[in-house]
Design a protein around this motif. Sequence first.
Motif, PDB file in Angstrom:
ATOM      1  N   ILE A  44      -4.741   9.118   5.140  1.00 55.68           N
ATOM      2  CA  ILE A  44      -5.860   8.531   4.453  1.00 55.68           C
ATOM      3  C   ILE A  44      -6.107   9.309   3.014  1.00 55.68           C
ATOM      4  CG2 ILE A  44      -8.330   7.891   4.617  1.00 55.68           C
ATOM      5  CD1 ILE A  44      -7.986   8.869   7.623  1.00 55.68           C
ATOM      6  N   VAL A  45      -5.890   8.776   1.926  1.00 58.83           N
ATOM      7  CA  VAL A  45      -6.105   9.435   0.879  1.00 58.83           C
ATOM      8  C   VAL A  45      -7.490   8.902  -0.153  1.00 58.83           C
ATOM      9  CG1 VAL A  45      -3.917   9.729  -0.067  1.00 58.83           C
ATOM     10  CG2 VAL A  45      -4.644   7.433  -0.444  1.00 58.83           C
ATOM     11  N   LYS A  50      -9.313   4.669  -8.339  1.00 56.72           N
ATOM     12  CA  LYS A  50      -8.813   3.820  -7.234  1.00 56.72           C
ATOM     13  C   LYS A  50      -7.475   3.290  -7.613  1.00 56.72           C
ATOM     14  CE  LYS A  50      -9.717  -0.741  -5.342  1.00 56.72           C
ATOM     15  NZ  LYS A  50      -8.442  -1.233  -5.414  1.00 56.72           N
ATOM     16  N   GLU A  51      -7.173   3.337  -8.881  1.00 54.97           N
ATOM     17  CA  GLU A  51      -5.629   3.073  -9.297  1.00 54.97           C
ATOM     18  C   GLU A  51      -4.718   4.078  -8.814  1.00 54.97           C
ATOM     19  OE1 GLU A  51      -7.149   5.481 -12.808  1.00 54.97           O
ATOM     20  OE2 GLU A  51      -8.100   3.940 -11.242  1.00 54.97           O
ATOM     21  N   LYS A  52      -5.063   5.117  -8.804  1.00 57.03           N
ATOM     22  CA  LYS A  52      -4.220   6.242  -8.412  1.00 57.03           C
ATOM     23  C   LYS A  52      -3.916   6.286  -6.921  1.00 57.03           C
ATOM     24  CE  LYS A  52      -3.372   8.380 -12.479  1.00 57.03           C
ATOM     25  NZ  LYS A  52      -2.025   8.311 -12.906  1.00 57.03           N
ATOM     26  N   LEU A  53      -5.047   5.947  -6.164  1.00 55.34           N
ATOM     27  CA  LEU A  53      -4.876   5.787  -4.501  1.00 55.34           C
ATOM     28  C   LEU A  53      -4.003   4.559  -4.360  1.00 55.34           C
ATOM     29  CD1 LEU A  53      -8.704   6.274  -3.773  1.00 55.34           C
ATOM     30  CD2 LEU A  53      -6.870   8.104  -3.784  1.00 55.34           C
ATOM     31  N   ASP A  54      -4.263   3.365  -5.142  1.00 53.30           N
ATOM     32  CA  ASP A  54      -3.575   2.089  -4.905  1.00 53.30           C
ATOM     33  C   ASP A  54      -2.316   2.525  -5.007  1.00 53.30           C
ATOM     34  OD1 ASP A  54      -5.858   0.838  -4.379  1.00 53.30           O
ATOM     35  OD2 ASP A  54      -5.914   0.027  -6.181  1.00 53.30           O
ATOM     36  N   GLU A  55      -1.723   3.238  -6.048  1.00 51.06           N
ATOM     37  CA  GLU A  55      -0.075   3.591  -6.210  1.00 51.06           C
ATOM     38  C   GLU A  55       0.521   4.237  -4.953  1.00 51.06           C
ATOM     39  OE1 GLU A  55       0.035   6.194  -9.591  1.00 51.06           O
ATOM     40  OE2 GLU A  55      -0.548   4.627 -10.922  1.00 51.06           O
ATOM     41  N   ILE A  56      -0.651   5.101  -4.286  1.00 48.77           N
ATOM     42  CA  ILE A  56       0.260   5.838  -3.024  1.00 48.77           C
ATOM     43  C   ILE A  56       0.304   4.917  -1.814  1.00 48.77           C
ATOM     44  CG2 ILE A  56      -0.100   7.663  -1.366  1.00 48.77           C
ATOM     45  CD1 ILE A  56      -2.071   8.931  -3.528  1.00 48.77           C
ATOM     46  N   VAL A  57      -0.580   3.880  -1.802  1.00 54.60           N
ATOM     47  CA  VAL A  57      -0.664   2.832  -0.619  1.00 54.60           C
ATOM     48  C   VAL A  57       0.729   1.901  -0.901  1.00 54.60           C
ATOM     49  CG1 VAL A  57      -1.720   1.057   0.514  1.00 54.60           C
ATOM     50  CG2 VAL A  57      -3.124   2.887  -0.108  1.00 54.60           C
ATOM     51  N   GLN A  58       0.891   1.419  -2.194  1.00 51.59           N
ATOM     52  CA  GLN A  58       1.867   0.803  -2.680  1.00 51.59           C
ATOM     53  C   GLN A  58       3.418   1.331  -2.461  1.00 51.59           C
ATOM     54  OE1 GLN A  58       0.787  -0.572  -6.739  1.00 51.59           O
ATOM     55  NE2 GLN A  58      -0.920  -1.513  -5.909  1.00 51.59           N
ATOM     56  N   LYS A  59       3.341   2.715  -2.717  1.00 51.67           N
ATOM     57  CA  LYS A  59       4.537   3.252  -2.564  1.00 51.67           C
ATOM     58  C   LYS A  59       4.913   3.621  -0.988  1.00 51.67           C
ATOM     59  CE  LYS A  59       6.829   7.694  -3.473  1.00 51.67           C
ATOM     60  NZ  LYS A  59       6.701   9.130  -4.115  1.00 51.67           N
ATOM     61  N   TYR A  60       4.316   3.670  -0.241  1.00 47.54           N
ATOM     62  CA  TYR A  60       4.433   3.813   1.223  1.00 47.54           C
ATOM     63  C   TYR A  60       3.862   2.775   2.244  1.00 47.54           C
ATOM     64  CZ  TYR A  60       5.531   8.564  -0.184  1.00 47.54           C
ATOM     65  OH  TYR A  60       6.000   9.801  -0.811  1.00 47.54           O
ATOM     66  N   GLY A  61       3.290   1.793   1.930  1.00 51.97           N
ATOM     67  CA  GLY A  61       2.903   0.706   2.743  1.00 51.97           C
ATOM     68  C   GLY A  61       1.595   1.116   3.405  1.00 51.97           C
ATOM     69  N   SER A  62       0.830  -0.313   3.566  1.00 52.54           N
ATOM     70  CA  SER A  62      -0.693  -0.136   4.152  1.00 52.54           C
ATOM     71  C   SER A  62      -0.395   0.315   5.645  1.00 52.54           C
ATOM     72  CB  SER A  62      -1.260  -1.322   4.014  1.00 52.54           C
ATOM     73  OG  SER A  62      -0.551  -2.393   4.468  1.00 52.54           O
ATOM     74  N   ASP A  63       0.760  -0.058   6.102  1.00 50.96           N
ATOM     75  CA  ASP A  63       0.812   0.831   7.562  1.00 50.96           C
ATOM     76  C   ASP A  63       0.941   2.359   7.757  1.00 50.96           C
ATOM     77  OD1 ASP A  63       3.423   0.652   6.301  1.00 50.96           O
ATOM     78  OD2 ASP A  63       4.481   0.603   8.153  1.00 50.96           O
ATOM     79  N   LYS A  64       1.200   2.773   6.860  1.00 53.98           N
ATOM     80  CA  LYS A  64       1.135   4.384   6.712  1.00 53.98           C
ATOM     81  C   LYS A  64       0.132   4.998   6.045  1.00 53.98           C
ATOM     82  CE  LYS A  64       6.487   4.429   7.139  1.00 53.98           C
ATOM     83  NZ  LYS A  64       7.481   4.899   6.452  1.00 53.98           N
ATOM     84  N   VAL A  65      -0.409   4.501   4.979  1.00 58.10           N
ATOM     85  CA  VAL A  65      -1.366   5.127   4.349  1.00 58.10           C
ATOM     86  C   VAL A  65      -2.760   3.991   3.921  1.00 58.10           C
ATOM     87  CG1 VAL A  65      -1.977   6.010   1.697  1.00 58.10           C
ATOM     88  CG2 VAL A  65       0.270   6.398   2.813  1.00 58.10           C
ATOM     89  N   SER A  66      -3.809   4.511   4.054  1.00 57.23           N
ATOM     90  CA  SER A  66      -5.057   3.803   3.494  1.00 57.23           C
ATOM     91  C   SER A  66      -5.679   4.498   2.685  1.00 57.23           C
ATOM     92  CB  SER A  66      -5.978   3.441   4.830  1.00 57.23           C
ATOM     93  OG  SER A  66      -6.458   4.744   5.425  1.00 57.23           O
TER      94      SER A  66
END
Length: 299
Positions: A44-45, A50-66
Motif C-alpha cells: 500500500i503506497v 496522486k499521479e505518483k502513486l498511480d504510476e506505482i500501481v500501473q507499474k506493478y498492477g492493482s493485484d499487488k499494489v493499492s
Amino acid sequence: VIFLLFKPVFTMAFGYKKVLIIGATSGIGRTLADKVVQNGSNLIVTGRRKEKLDEIVQKYGSDKVSAKTFDVMQLEQVRSPMSSEVCPQLTCPMKIKIPQFASDIVSENPDLDCIFVNSGIQRPFDFSKPETVDLDIFDQELITNYTSAVRIAKAFLPHLQSQKTAAAIAFTTSQMALVPMMRCPNYGASKAALHHFILALRTQLQGGPGDVKVLEIYPPAVQTELHDAKHQPDLKDGHLIGMPLQEFVDEVWGRISDGEDQIAVGSAMDIYNAFETKRQELYRDMTELLSGLLKQFLR
C-alpha cells in the motif's frame, strides 16, 4: 577422498506479507516500494501526489499494489477549500486526520503487518537573520518529520499489536538525528526527537502485547528531492548531493532482511559507531535504574 566443508551463510528473508509505505511518491519511499513488490509482498503506497502513486500501481498492477492519497500534515479533519488553486478539477476529497486514515487502512487491509513511516522534508533556517525565518515553514517541517510520525505510530499500534504473527514499524530518521547540521537546525532537531521517541518506543513494546519490531533507518545525505531547488532554492543541483539512492536502498533492504533493527548507512554508520552505541548503553542503564526507582512513587 578430500571432503570440503563449507559453512552455510544464512540470510533471513523479508517476512512481512503486506506493507504500508507512508511517503512513497519519491526518493527513499519510492525506491523501497520497488523492493517490497519485488520481494513478493503486497504493498500500500500513500503520499500527497496522486499521479505518483498511480504510476506505482500501473507499474506493478492493482493485484499487488493499492494507493491512497494522504497528507501527514492533516492532524485535524477539515474540508478542502473548493478552489481551482487547491483542487484543480474541483474533485478534492475531504482531507482526513491520521486516526481516520489508519482506521480506513486497517479495515481495508486486516493483514497489514509492516509500516514504513518515511515522510520528511528539510529546510534551511538562519537564525542570525531572524527576519528570514518563516515559522510557518518551521512548524510544517516539525510536524512532518516528528509530530505526524508519533501520531501515526499511536494510530496503528493497536492493529500491529493484535497480529498473531510478528509485525514491524520502521521510521526513517537521519544521521542528523545524531549530529546536527548548522544549516538545517530544525531538521536535525526533529529527527533527534524522533530518534529518542523510537528508542523509548522499542523498549516499551518489548514486553508486548503482540510482537512488534521497531526499526530505525539512519540515512546519510542521499540523492533525492530533499535537497532539490524546489525545497532548497539556494542549492544548485542539490539532488546530486550524497549517496546514490539505489545504492542506499539496496543496503537498507539487505540489512532489514538480515534482521537488523537499526540501519545506519554510509557516513551515518561512522557517526553511529563513534558514540551512539555507548549512548544507547547509557540509555538502557538509566531505563533500568529509573524503572526500579520510580516504583515507590507510582500510584
